[in-house]
Design an enzyme around this catalytic site. Sequence first.
Site, mmCIF file in Angstrom:
data_model
loop_
_atom_site.group_PDB
_atom_site.id
_atom_site.type_symbol
_atom_site.label_atom_id
_atom_site.label_comp_id
_atom_site.label_asym_id
_atom_site.label_seq_id
_atom_site.Cartn_x
_atom_site.Cartn_y
_atom_site.Cartn_z
ATOM 1 N N SER A 17 0.798 -1.225 0.000
ATOM 2 C CA SER A 17 0.000 0.000 0.000
ATOM 3 C C SER A 17 0.835 1.282 0.000
ATOM 4 C CB SER A 17 -0.963 0.000 1.189
ATOM 5 O OG SER A 17 -1.912 -1.028 1.010
ATOM 6 N N LYS A 66 -9.333 -5.212 11.261
ATOM 7 C CA LYS A 66 -10.479 -4.637 10.535
ATOM 8 C C LYS A 66 -11.800 -4.643 11.309
ATOM 9 C CE LYS A 66 -8.811 -5.457 5.878
ATOM 10 N NZ LYS A 66 -9.045 -6.063 4.577
ATOM 11 N N ASP A 102 -13.117 -2.478 0.576
ATOM 12 C CA ASP A 102 -12.737 -3.802 0.052
ATOM 13 C C ASP A 102 -13.782 -4.352 -0.915
ATOM 14 O OD1 ASP A 102 -10.314 -4.074 1.341
ATOM 15 O OD2 ASP A 102 -11.184 -4.996 3.126
ATOM 16 N N GLY A 126 -13.800 -19.955 2.400
ATOM 17 C CA GLY A 126 -13.320 -19.190 3.545
ATOM 18 C C GLY A 126 -14.397 -18.299 4.119
ATOM 19 N N ARG A 151 -13.483 -24.268 6.679
ATOM 20 C CA ARG A 151 -12.931 -25.366 7.481
ATOM 21 C C ARG A 151 -13.666 -25.461 8.826
ATOM 22 N NH1 ARG A 151 -6.782 -24.533 9.200
ATOM 23 N NH2 ARG A 151 -7.823 -22.764 10.152
ATOM 24 N N ILE A 210 -7.870 -13.917 -3.501
ATOM 25 C CA ILE A 210 -7.518 -12.639 -2.870
ATOM 26 C C ILE A 210 -6.066 -12.646 -2.376
ATOM 27 C CG2 ILE A 210 -9.910 -12.044 -2.262
ATOM 28 C CD1 ILE A 210 -8.811 -12.554 0.673
ATOM 29 N N TYR A 212 -2.165 -12.582 -3.080
ATOM 30 C CA TYR A 212 -1.378 -12.084 -4.219
ATOM 31 C C TYR A 212 0.124 -12.334 -4.062
ATOM 32 C CZ TYR A 212 -1.124 -8.010 -1.146
ATOM 33 O OH TYR A 212 -0.961 -7.187 -0.067
HETATM 34 P P1 ATR Z 1 -8.669 -12.926 6.730
HETATM 35 O O1 ATR Z 1 -9.005 -11.596 7.318
HETATM 36 O O2 ATR Z 1 -7.444 -12.887 5.848
HETATM 37 O O3 ATR Z 1 -9.829 -13.597 6.067
HETATM 38 P P2 ATR Z 1 -9.025 -14.687 8.968
HETATM 39 O O4 ATR Z 1 -10.189 -13.894 9.425
HETATM 40 O O5 ATR Z 1 -8.052 -15.181 9.988
HETATM 41 O O6 ATR Z 1 -8.162 -13.837 7.956
HETATM 42 O O7 ATR Z 1 -9.564 -15.909 8.086
HETATM 43 C C1 ATR Z 1 -8.727 -16.843 7.513
HETATM 44 C C2 ATR Z 1 -9.560 -17.794 6.670
HETATM 45 O O8 ATR Z 1 -8.676 -18.781 6.102
HETATM 46 C C3 ATR Z 1 -10.591 -18.593 7.479
HETATM 47 O O9 ATR Z 1 -11.694 -18.885 6.653
HETATM 48 C C4 ATR Z 1 -9.802 -19.848 7.837
HETATM 49 O O10 ATR Z 1 -10.602 -20.962 8.176
HETATM 50 P P3 ATR Z 1 -11.074 -21.189 9.698
HETATM 51 O O11 ATR Z 1 -12.237 -20.276 9.897
HETATM 52 O O12 ATR Z 1 -11.440 -22.613 9.766
HETATM 53 O O13 ATR Z 1 -9.903 -20.839 10.547
HETATM 54 C C5 ATR Z 1 -9.106 -20.079 6.532
HETATM 55 N N1 ATR Z 1 -7.918 -20.947 6.655
HETATM 56 C C6 ATR Z 1 -6.711 -20.619 7.160
HETATM 57 N N2 ATR Z 1 -5.874 -21.671 7.070
HETATM 58 C C7 ATR Z 1 -6.571 -22.685 6.485
HETATM 59 C C8 ATR Z 1 -6.256 -24.038 6.092
HETATM 60 N N3 ATR Z 1 -5.042 -24.542 6.290
HETATM 61 N N4 ATR Z 1 -7.230 -24.757 5.494
HETATM 62 C C9 ATR Z 1 -8.443 -24.252 5.262
HETATM 63 N N5 ATR Z 1 -8.820 -22.998 5.613
HETATM 64 C C10 ATR Z 1 -7.881 -22.217 6.204
#
Ligand code: ATR
Length: 274
Positions: A17, A66, A102, A126, A151, A210, A212
Amino acid sequence: MTEVYGIIGYPVSHSLSPLMHNCAFKELKISAVYGCFEVKPEELKQAVEGIKALGIKGVSVTVPHKEKVMEFLDEIEETAREIGAVNTILNENGVLKGFNTDWIGVLKAFEVSGVEVKGKKVVIIGAGGASRAVVYAVKKAGAEAVEVYNRTFEKAVKLAKQFDIIPKKWEELKKAWGDIIIQTTSVGMNSWESPVEEEVIARFNTAMDIVYTPLKTKFLNLAEKYGIIIDGLKMLLYQGVEQFKIWIKKEPPVKLMEKTLYSALQERELWKGK
Ligand code: ATR
């Protein structure tokens, strides 16, 4: 006087940024500077107070602040409240107002890629912070059906309830099908992994990531033969463009910002590859 802008996050040192906003300030001959502020979660409240105390004009907010940051602001714009996340703060005479750009970044990324979301079946992988703006955007654009796979199923259910979409179990991802698939997890960030197999991706004609880093993730790499791919830098660019408009109340040099972002990332990837 030089105005100060910046980004708060943790970690934040690799953020692109500053490059994007500083090149726009320079091009428009605006006397302003945009920096990185690494703010630990336990220091968020003091950091927001610091925005006022130091007279910082505008701030971008990134992971993991956020949602939490909303508690400390004076006003929240309606869309940001609906999404439940703020990625932009404007300091107007000591009043801190939170916005979310966003979701506009997501829609703009579709638009410049020539993809119509209206009437489409959209699958979102996600249910974290980033997913919220994506869900809001595709609903707003008139997607016909939206499914969210996560997950941790409870998080998918919570998100789905809030936005009136369909929650799905992680195991069901193997059977997913539709028009557009959007990857919002951190899987594939700085690693060669995809949260979903090629045979699933093959059932969609548009794939957006999302993440990059790398610019072409494994997910996008797999998707390339089946249709349009949209990289994560587009969302970053266009959410930044909207932030700039909120802060400066002028159109920024979008092409220059885009070029700056893509060359910076390519340079990093080349460097890493050595
Ligand atoms: P962000 O703001 O980047 O979305 P976040 O709120 O921590 O960060 O969310 C991360 C996302 O990636 C979540 O959907 C997470 O799944 P969980 O809710 O089960 O934690 C997902 N995620 C992270 N690592 C993962 C993995 N190894 N396999 C599947 N999903 C994953």
